[in-house]
Design an enzyme around this catalytic site. Structure first.
Site, PDB file in Angstrom:
ATOM      1  N   SER A 113       7.866   1.524 -14.391  1.00 34.78           N
ATOM      2  CA  SER A 113       9.121   0.997 -14.921  1.00 34.78           C
ATOM      3  C   SER A 113      10.141   0.672 -13.831  1.00 34.78           C
ATOM      4  O   SER A 113       9.890  -0.156 -12.973  1.00 34.78           O
ATOM      5  CB  SER A 113       9.685   1.988 -15.933  1.00 34.78           C
ATOM      6  OG  SER A 113      10.805   1.448 -16.580  1.00 34.78           O
ATOM      7  N   HIS A 114      11.256   1.363 -13.842  1.00 36.51           N
ATOM      8  CA  HIS A 114      12.363   1.051 -12.935  1.00 36.51           C
ATOM      9  C   HIS A 114      12.266   1.821 -11.618  1.00 36.51           C
ATOM     10  O   HIS A 114      13.148   1.698 -10.774  1.00 36.51           O
ATOM     11  CB  HIS A 114      13.674   1.400 -13.628  1.00 36.51           C
ATOM     12  CG  HIS A 114      13.637   2.779 -14.211  1.00 36.51           C
ATOM     13  ND1 HIS A 114      12.907   3.072 -15.330  1.00 36.51           N
ATOM     14  CD2 HIS A 114      14.175   3.931 -13.781  1.00 36.51           C
ATOM     15  CE1 HIS A 114      13.015   4.363 -15.582  1.00 36.51           C
ATOM     16  NE2 HIS A 114      13.768   4.911 -14.671  1.00 36.51           N
ATOM     17  N   ASP A 278      14.275  -4.704 -15.800  1.00 31.59           N
ATOM     18  CA  ASP A 278      13.714  -3.727 -14.860  1.00 31.59           C
ATOM     19  C   ASP A 278      12.292  -4.085 -14.420  1.00 31.59           C
ATOM     20  O   ASP A 278      11.787  -5.162 -14.728  1.00 31.59           O
ATOM     21  CB  ASP A 278      13.747  -2.325 -15.466  1.00 31.59           C
ATOM     22  CG  ASP A 278      12.709  -2.167 -16.568  1.00 31.59           C
ATOM     23  OD1 ASP A 278      12.422  -3.177 -17.242  1.00 31.59           O
ATOM     24  OD2 ASP A 278      12.191  -1.051 -16.741  1.00 31.59           O
ATOM     25  N   ASP A 280       9.229  -3.385 -15.318  1.00 34.01           N
ATOM     26  CA  ASP A 280       8.214  -3.822 -16.275  1.00 34.01           C
ATOM     27  C   ASP A 280       8.784  -4.625 -17.438  1.00 34.01           C
ATOM     28  O   ASP A 280       8.077  -4.930 -18.398  1.00 34.01           O
ATOM     29  CB  ASP A 280       7.408  -2.631 -16.800  1.00 34.01           C
ATOM     30  CG  ASP A 280       8.269  -1.631 -17.545  1.00 34.01           C
ATOM     31  OD1 ASP A 280       9.466  -1.501 -17.198  1.00 34.01           O
ATOM     32  OD2 ASP A 280       7.764  -0.976 -18.474  1.00 34.01           O
ATOM     33  N   ASP A 282      11.128  -4.036 -19.812  1.00 33.42           N
ATOM     34  CA  ASP A 282      11.553  -3.530 -21.124  1.00 33.42           C
ATOM     35  C   ASP A 282      13.037  -3.165 -21.169  1.00 33.42           C
ATOM     36  O   ASP A 282      13.600  -2.997 -22.237  1.00 33.42           O
ATOM     37  CB  ASP A 282      10.665  -2.363 -21.604  1.00 33.42           C
ATOM     38  CG  ASP A 282      10.605  -1.212 -20.633  1.00 33.42           C
ATOM     39  OD1 ASP A 282      11.217  -1.301 -19.544  1.00 33.42           O
ATOM     40  OD2 ASP A 282       9.935  -0.207 -20.953  1.00 33.42           O
ATOM     41  N   ARG A 283      13.673  -3.049 -20.005  1.00 33.63           N
ATOM     42  CA  ARG A 283      15.103  -2.688 -20.023  1.00 33.63           C
ATOM     43  C   ARG A 283      15.981  -3.926 -19.868  1.00 33.63           C
ATOM     44  O   ARG A 283      15.533  -4.948 -19.356  1.00 33.63           O
ATOM     45  CB  ARG A 283      15.429  -1.741 -18.871  1.00 33.63           C
ATOM     46  CG  ARG A 283      14.758  -0.416 -19.023  1.00 33.63           C
ATOM     47  CD  ARG A 283      15.238   0.551 -17.969  1.00 33.63           C
ATOM     48  NE  ARG A 283      14.656   1.856 -18.242  1.00 33.63           N
ATOM     49  CZ  ARG A 283      15.141   3.008 -17.820  1.00 33.63           C
ATOM     50  NH1 ARG A 283      16.214   3.025 -17.064  1.00 33.63           N
ATOM     51  NH2 ARG A 283      14.557   4.139 -18.128  1.00 33.63           N
ATOM     52  N   LYS A 377      10.645  -1.323 -26.148  1.00 32.92           N
ATOM     53  CA  LYS A 377      11.935  -1.962 -25.932  1.00 32.92           C
ATOM     54  C   LYS A 377      11.679  -3.273 -25.188  1.00 32.92           C
ATOM     55  O   LYS A 377      10.643  -3.431 -24.550  1.00 32.92           O
ATOM     56  CB  LYS A 377      12.888  -1.042 -25.186  1.00 32.92           C
ATOM     57  CG  LYS A 377      12.385  -0.492 -23.879  1.00 32.92           C
ATOM     58  CD  LYS A 377      13.390   0.536 -23.368  1.00 32.92           C
ATOM     59  CE  LYS A 377      12.910   1.194 -22.087  1.00 32.92           C
ATOM     60  NZ  LYS A 377      12.480   2.592 -22.301  1.00 32.92           N
TER      61      LYS A 377
HETATM   62  C1  G1P Z   1      14.066   7.598 -19.206  1.00 32.27           C
HETATM   63  C2  G1P Z   1      15.155   7.274 -20.196  1.00 32.27           C
HETATM   64  C3  G1P Z   1      14.564   7.082 -21.585  1.00 32.27           C
HETATM   65  C4  G1P Z   1      13.491   5.989 -21.528  1.00 32.27           C
HETATM   66  C5  G1P Z   1      12.473   6.322 -20.445  1.00 32.27           C
HETATM   67  C6  G1P Z   1      11.483   5.186 -20.259  1.00 32.27           C
HETATM   68  O1  G1P Z   1      13.417   8.791 -19.580  1.00 32.27           O
HETATM   69  O2  G1P Z   1      16.142   8.280 -20.229  1.00 32.27           O
HETATM   70  O3  G1P Z   1      15.579   6.755 -22.498  1.00 32.27           O
HETATM   71  O4  G1P Z   1      12.849   5.862 -22.756  1.00 32.27           O
HETATM   72  O5  G1P Z   1      13.143   6.545 -19.194  1.00 32.27           O
HETATM   73  O6  G1P Z   1      12.106   3.993 -19.882  1.00 32.27           O
HETATM   74  P1  G1P Z   1      13.774  10.231 -18.935  1.00 32.27           P
HETATM   75  O7  G1P Z   1      13.613  10.088 -17.450  1.00 32.27           O
HETATM   76  O8  G1P Z   1      15.211  10.503 -19.291  1.00 32.27           O
HETATM   77  O9  G1P Z   1      12.813  11.198 -19.582  1.00 32.27           O
HETATM   78 ZN    ZN Z   2      10.836  -0.129 -17.976  1.00 33.46          ZN
END
Ligand code: G1P
Ligand code: ZN
Length: 545
Positions: A113-114, A278, A280, A282-283, A377
């Protein structure tokens, strides 16, 4: 097809977190590490013989190599068909859509992801089920159990596949389709939004825009949809080429990491609209000229205005937000007489509600929002939602937000993250908070914040009856303010402690306050209760969003 079975021994750190397994690339490169995890996924599945699996990733370092391994293991496992994005690229929402569109058995998303990418950074792998959404806890628990007892994995002796050429291959009965990564997704978006109206507004100069793809997966998607289809000026989408290390940055769309975009929108000659996505895809982060829209507000505004979007014109069935997300959307739900659900952090908890038709829109404070069009998302979907809204309302982003606060009041909100805290210290902080819960109710903290409730969030899924406990510590006050503490389930170094803070301002004339100032007293109460700064030796949060 010749299949070889290799003996292996379990790794003890393959427990999936909030969003699959995330580790440093070096961890994934250990002998058998990826293979153990992939084989454990397959060992947790039943009746997939001859069925379709979708595979793609965000293009980060190790993506291509991992896909070649997964192809050979999929062949050995007996799937009938593999659908792979060209170059191994697929955004997370695109994978979700492809699973649904082609009635696939499931999908594998390769992404952290990010989190940053590169040889010394992060990699991740996540399994999505046939509704297109992240695997539920029941599955990830079984998967983890399988990683603890695995003793062999199976690999088919086939050559590496050319991932860059579109087309179809047949390898001893396994069909492999390399598809255009963008086309199916772009078609889905055109069916949800009023593309003609957006195109006209852009052509008429009513909407100017900048989109920061952060050198990540949404580059090709945004270039095609925003520039080629909707006619935004060339260069509106920047950092548009996915790079294995995201250009050395954190592909995390918030004011701290998407500062190039923030500088443009908060600067002297801002476009009407700005957004980022981000690693991938989804954000999303949404901005207007001189304004940043918090993700919690964005969700509330979408819910309040959903009827202006073609796909939701007939009305929405309900809304949901993750527990730490602000209560802004709850106020919209009350006014529109819609059901509103509060779920634990992580998209997987929305899946049942979406499948059962109980909700149409959902979102999280962590820059995520989505609808029943997929089961993830969806960053670009949110961007297109806002563009459609601006075109329909003929208002600036700032006007839309201020009008919303006028009607509903403002839930002033922020999140403080303490990253890479020593795990024992973090656990001690959580224990300290837990030990106070029984006696906090009724106490007055700071200058007049009386505790209404103090508990640990436990979710009872209204669809399948499953129970998820220990989902974050909540302290609610009689004036509607709230503090939430949680440990991240996606970090890869030590522990990340998150503090979520919010207060409610009904008076529109006071809605423009700076969040850190409006929340100062709650921030002090949070420290008094948790002693995070004192115990971790930090002076300030690593990131404020
Ligand atoms: C974090 C975000 C959560 C999101 C997840 C995946 O998870 O807080 O809302 O769904 O990334 O993108 P966390 O690191 O808080 O468990
Ligand atoms: Zn992501």
């Amino acid at each position: 097809m010749q299949i070889t079975t290799y003996d292996t021994t379990p790794y003890d750190d393959q427990k999936p977190g909030t969003s699959g397994l995330r580790k440093k690339v070096k961890v994934f490169q250990q002998p058998g590490y990826l293979e153990n995890f992939v084989q454990s996924i397959f060992n947790s599945l039943e009746d997939f013989h001859g069925k379709i699996l979708v595979v793609g990733g965000d293009g980060r370092y190790f993506n291509r190599q991992a896909i070649q391994t997964i192809i050979k293991m999929t062949a050995a496992a007996g799937f009938g068909e593999l659908i792979i994005g060209q170059g191994g690229l697929l955004s997370t929402p695109a994978v979700s859509h492809l699973i649904r569109k082609y009635a696939a058995f499931g999908g594998i998303v390769l992404s952290a992801s990010h989190n940053p990418g590169g040889p010394d950074e992060d990699f991740g792998i996540k399994y999505n089920v046939s509704n297109g959404g992240p695997a539920p806890e029941k599955f990830t628990d079984a998967l983890y159990a399988n990683t603890r007892i695995i003793n062999n994995y199976r690999i088919a002796a086939i050559d590496d596949i050319d991932l860059d050429t579109l087309g179809e291959l047949d390898i001893d009965g396994l069909k492999i389709r390399i598809i255009d990564s963008v086309a199916d997704y772009a078609e889905l978006m055109a069916n949800i939004f009023d593309f003609d109206l957006i195109r006209q507004s852009i052509a008429a100069g009513l909407i100017t825009l900048k989109f920061d793809a952060m050198h990540a997966i949404t580059g090709p998607y945004a270039k095609h949809i925003l520039e080629e289809v909707l006619g935004a000026a060339p260069g509106s989408v920047f950092n548009a080429v996915p790079l294995e290390d995201f250009g050395g940055g954190h592909p995390d769309p918030n004011l701290a990491h998407a500062h190039e975009l923030a500088d443009l929108l908060l600067g002297d000659h801002p476009p009407v609209f700005g957004a980022a996505s981000d690693g991938d895809g989804d954000r999303n982060m949404v901005m207007g000229a001189h304004i940043f829209v918090t993700p919690s507000d964005s969700l509330a505004i979408m819910a309040a205005n959903a009827k202006l979007i073609p796909a939701y014109a007939q009305g929405i069935s309900g809304v949901a937000r993750s527990m730490p997300t602000s209560q802004a959307v709850d106020r919209v739900a009350v006014k529109l007489n819609l059901p509103c659900y509060e779920t634990p952090t992580g998209w997987k908890f929305f899946g049942n509600l979406l499948d059962a038709g109980k909700i149409t829109l959902c979102g999280e404070e962590s820059f995520g929002s989505g609808s029943d069009h997929v089961r993830e998302k969806d960053g670009l979907w949110a961007v297109l939602f806002w563009l459609n809204l601006i075109a329909r309302k003929r208002q600036s982003v700032a006007d839309i937000v201020h009008e919303h606060w006028q009607t509903y009041g403002r839930d002033i909100y922020c999140r403080h993250d303490y990253e890479a805290v020593d795990s024992d210290t973090a656990n001690a902080i959580v224990e300290r908070l837990r030990s106070q819960l029984a006696t906090l109710s009724g106490e007055t903290l700071g200058g007049g914040y009386t505790v209404k409730y103090a508990d640990e969030f436990c979710y009872h899924d209204p669809v399948d009856g499953s129970v998820s406990s220990n989902q974050g510590i909540r302290i609610g006050f009689t004036n509607g303010s709230r503090i939430v503490f949680r440990l991240s389930g996606t970090g890869t170094v030590g522990a990340t402690l998150r503090i979520y803070l919010e207060c409610y301002e009904r008076d529109a004339s006071k809605c423009h306050q700076d969040a850190q100032i409006a929340l100062a007293e709650l921030i002090a109460i949070a420290e008094q209760l948790s002693e995070i700064k004192k115990r971790s030796g930090r002076n300030e949060p690593s990131v404020i969003t």
